[in-house]
Design a protein around this motif. Structure first.
Motif, mmCIF file in Angstrom:
data_model
loop_
_atom_site.group_PDB
_atom_site.id
_atom_site.type_symbol
_atom_site.label_atom_id
_atom_site.label_comp_id
_atom_site.label_asym_id
_atom_site.label_seq_id
_atom_site.Cartn_x
_atom_site.Cartn_y
_atom_site.Cartn_z
ATOM 1 N N VAL A 190 0.860 -1.184 0.000
ATOM 2 C CA VAL A 190 0.000 0.000 0.000
ATOM 3 C C VAL A 190 0.889 1.223 0.000
ATOM 4 O O VAL A 190 1.683 1.447 0.922
ATOM 5 N N VAL A 191 0.779 2.026 -1.067
ATOM 6 C CA VAL A 191 1.537 3.269 -1.194
ATOM 7 C C VAL A 191 0.559 4.387 -1.523
ATOM 8 O O VAL A 191 -0.081 4.376 -2.582
ATOM 9 N N LEU A 192 0.423 5.358 -0.594
ATOM 10 C CA LEU A 192 -0.440 6.529 -0.805
ATOM 11 C C LEU A 192 0.350 7.781 -0.432
ATOM 12 O O LEU A 192 -0.120 8.646 0.301
ATOM 13 N N SER A 193 1.519 7.904 -0.988
ATOM 14 C CA SER A 193 2.399 9.029 -0.639
ATOM 15 C C SER A 193 2.071 10.248 -1.483
ATOM 16 O O SER A 193 1.718 10.139 -2.667
ATOM 17 N N LEU A 214 4.280 -0.577 3.504
ATOM 18 C CA LEU A 214 3.295 0.474 3.757
ATOM 19 C C LEU A 214 3.982 1.826 3.681
ATOM 20 O O LEU A 214 4.961 2.086 4.378
ATOM 21 N N ASP A 215 3.466 2.697 2.808
ATOM 22 C CA ASP A 215 4.034 4.033 2.638
ATOM 23 C C ASP A 215 2.893 5.050 2.627
ATOM 24 O O ASP A 215 2.108 5.111 1.669
ATOM 25 N N LEU A 216 2.813 5.830 3.701
ATOM 26 C CA LEU A 216 1.821 6.915 3.810
ATOM 27 C C LEU A 216 2.526 8.257 3.982
ATOM 28 O O LEU A 216 1.944 9.214 4.501
ATOM 29 N N SER A 217 3.758 8.361 3.532
ATOM 30 C CA SER A 217 4.583 9.560 3.744
ATOM 31 C C SER A 217 4.065 10.735 2.924
ATOM 32 O O SER A 217 3.300 10.580 1.959
ATOM 33 N N ASP A 218 4.544 11.933 3.356
ATOM 34 C CA ASP A 218 4.218 13.184 2.666
ATOM 35 C C ASP A 218 2.715 13.442 2.608
ATOM 36 O O ASP A 218 2.171 13.872 1.576
ATOM 37 N N ILE A 238 7.928 0.316 6.464
ATOM 38 C CA ILE A 238 6.841 1.241 6.716
ATOM 39 C C ILE A 238 7.369 2.667 6.653
ATOM 40 O O ILE A 238 8.451 2.972 7.155
ATOM 41 N N HIS A 239 6.624 3.542 5.978
ATOM 42 C CA HIS A 239 6.999 4.956 5.840
ATOM 43 C C HIS A 239 5.782 5.792 6.228
ATOM 44 O O HIS A 239 4.716 5.706 5.595
ATOM 45 N N LEU A 240 5.982 6.630 7.279
ATOM 46 C CA LEU A 240 4.903 7.458 7.789
ATOM 47 C C LEU A 240 5.364 8.911 7.885
ATOM 48 O O LEU A 240 6.571 9.195 7.958
ATOM 49 N N PRO A 241 4.422 9.862 7.880
ATOM 50 C CA PRO A 241 4.805 11.270 8.059
ATOM 51 C C PRO A 241 5.464 11.470 9.428
ATOM 52 O O PRO A 241 5.180 10.744 10.384
ATOM 53 N N LYS A 242 6.302 12.471 9.532
ATOM 54 C CA LYS A 242 7.017 12.716 10.782
ATOM 55 C C LYS A 242 6.085 13.173 11.895
ATOM 56 O O LYS A 242 6.423 13.106 13.075
#
Length: 254
Positions: A190-193, A214-218, A238-242
């Motif tokens: 799932v990538v929704l960056s 999982l990437d929800l960054s930016d 996993i990539h999430l916003p800071k």
């Protein structure tokens, strides 16, 4: 003498008429040989037929009598001659081809009154699309008339037409991360960056047991990382916003 000539000629012609299949030839023979005169033959011609029919009803009349000429049909001008009827070859109709042609014409006319149903995974994705506030052009090819969403933008399916990847980047979706994921348990990525999403990371993501990326960054997401994500045993990256901070329980497990 004339009387006896008539009697003799009458008897001779009658005998020839009954024994010959062509009495006209018999009469012509008598004239040619001089056995009878033309006047005598004329008298016999008017006398023999009634006698033959009276005595022998099944015997045809002598044909040496003068027959009327057959009436020939008048010649029509070429423009009035009827032409033979035109034959048109008609091929037998295949009922299935007829039905298919009928549906091909009628179904477009009935749209949108005809309901086309995409599979449950497509319905889940369309439901999330309807909740978004971004321009419709962003996901314009997400078509509810498709059998499956495998050809939609950002969607990847496996051989069984199950959605395994949802990858959308740099789009103005203006919505939240989808929460109705019960039909998408086959997702592995799932990538929704950079898609202008707000809200929080939903705990419903924990039902995606096949998820490994999982990437929800930016995005403008806030809140804490739900502890349920720890149940995703196959999650590798996993990539999430800071702005997202881990819960204490989550950080203690790592």
């Amino acid at each position: 003498m004339a009387f006896y000539e008539h009697i003799s000629a009458f008897s001779l012609v009658l005998a020839l008429s009954l024994s010959s299949t062509n009495t006209s030839l018999a009469a012509r023979h008598l004239l040619d040989t001089g056995a009878v005169s033309s006047s005598t033959l004329a008298l016999i011609q008017s006398t023999i037929p009634p006698l033959i029919q009276l005595k022998f009803p099944n015997v045809g009349l002598p044909v040496f009598q003068t027959l009327p000429k057959p009436k020939m049909p008048a010649t029509l001008p070429s423009t009035q001659i009827p032409s033979p009827p035109t034959r048109i070859a008609v091929m037998p109709l295949n009922p299935w081809n007829t039905l298919f042609s009928f549906l091909t014409i009628i179904l477009p006319l009935l749209n949108p009154f005809v309901a086309f149903a995409v599979n449950p995974q497509g319905e889940t994705l369309l439901s999330w699309k309807q909740s978004l506030n971004g321009p419709a052009e962003a996901l314009s090819n997400w078509n509810p008339t498709d059998e499956a969403p495998c050809v939609w933008l950002g969607i990847t399916c496996n051989i069984n037409k199950e959605v395994v990847e949802l990858e959308l980047r740099h789009l103005s979706l203006y919505g939240t991360v989808p929460t109705n994921l019960s039909s998408l348990v086959s997702l592995t990525k799932v990538v929704l960056s950079s898609t202008n999403l707000t809200g929080s990371v939903p705990r419903e993501i924990a039902i995606l047991h096949e998820l490994n990326y999982l990437d929800l960054s930016d995005n403008a997401l806030t809140g804490a990382i739900p502890s349920e994500i720890c149940n995703l045993l196959k999650l590798q990256e996993i990539h999430l916003p800071k702005e997202i901070f881990p819960k204490e329980s989550f950080s203690s497990r790592n």
